[in-house]
Design a protein around this motif. Sequence first.
Motif, mmCIF file in Angstrom:
data_model
loop_
_atom_site.group_PDB
_atom_site.id
_atom_site.type_symbol
_atom_site.label_atom_id
_atom_site.label_comp_id
_atom_site.label_asym_id
_atom_site.label_seq_id
_atom_site.Cartn_x
_atom_site.Cartn_y
_atom_site.Cartn_z
ATOM 1 N N CYS A 28 -4.315 -2.020 1.921
ATOM 2 C CA CYS A 28 -3.126 -2.846 2.158
ATOM 3 C C CYS A 28 -2.203 -2.821 0.945
ATOM 4 C CB CYS A 28 -3.534 -4.279 2.477
ATOM 5 S SG CYS A 28 -4.423 -4.442 4.036
ATOM 6 N N GLU A 29 -2.782 -3.030 -0.219
ATOM 7 C CA GLU A 29 -1.982 -3.020 -1.443
ATOM 8 C C GLU A 29 -1.382 -1.634 -1.687
ATOM 9 O OE1 GLU A 29 -2.334 -3.918 -6.230
ATOM 10 O OE2 GLU A 29 -4.103 -4.149 -4.977
ATOM 11 N N ALA A 32 1.541 -1.145 0.746
ATOM 12 C CA ALA A 32 2.657 -2.023 0.401
ATOM 13 C C ALA A 32 3.403 -1.498 -0.818
ATOM 14 C CB ALA A 32 2.156 -3.442 0.161
ATOM 15 N N LEU A 57 -0.968 -2.008 7.745
ATOM 16 C CA LEU A 57 -0.413 -3.340 7.486
ATOM 17 C C LEU A 57 -0.703 -4.347 8.594
ATOM 18 C CD1 LEU A 57 2.964 -2.507 5.713
ATOM 19 C CD2 LEU A 57 0.801 -3.227 4.692
ATOM 20 N N CYS A 60 -3.613 -6.487 7.708
ATOM 21 C CA CYS A 60 -3.513 -7.360 6.530
ATOM 22 C C CYS A 60 -2.180 -8.115 6.539
ATOM 23 C CB CYS A 60 -3.668 -6.553 5.255
ATOM 24 S SG CYS A 60 -2.703 -5.021 5.201
ATOM 25 N N GLN A 63 -0.516 -9.554 3.293
ATOM 26 C CA GLN A 63 -0.201 -8.694 2.157
ATOM 27 C C GLN A 63 1.234 -8.935 1.701
ATOM 28 O OE1 GLN A 63 -1.981 -6.387 0.235
ATOM 29 N NE2 GLN A 63 -0.112 -6.430 -0.960
#
Length: 76
Positions: A28-29, A32, A57, A60, A63
């Motif tokens: 997710c990070e 992003a 995404l 999550c 996020q």
Amino acid sequence: MAVDGAANSSKGDGDAATWLPPERGIRCEYVARQISVKASYGLWVTAAESDAMRRVLTSCPGQPAYESPLAGAETG
């Protein structure tokens, strides 16, 4: 994001459609941040990459978005 040499080598120039971090907890990070960089620099995203990013995404929803890498940069 720091990765070990083997993970970096396996990624090569792959995008989210062809490579995601093996550790699911950081995907997710990773996505992003990738979106933030691409948006800031006006980089293109293929349809397959966009689909892969959306899939990640949706798993999550909490996020946070990342600030543009260009934020606070002086223009001149």
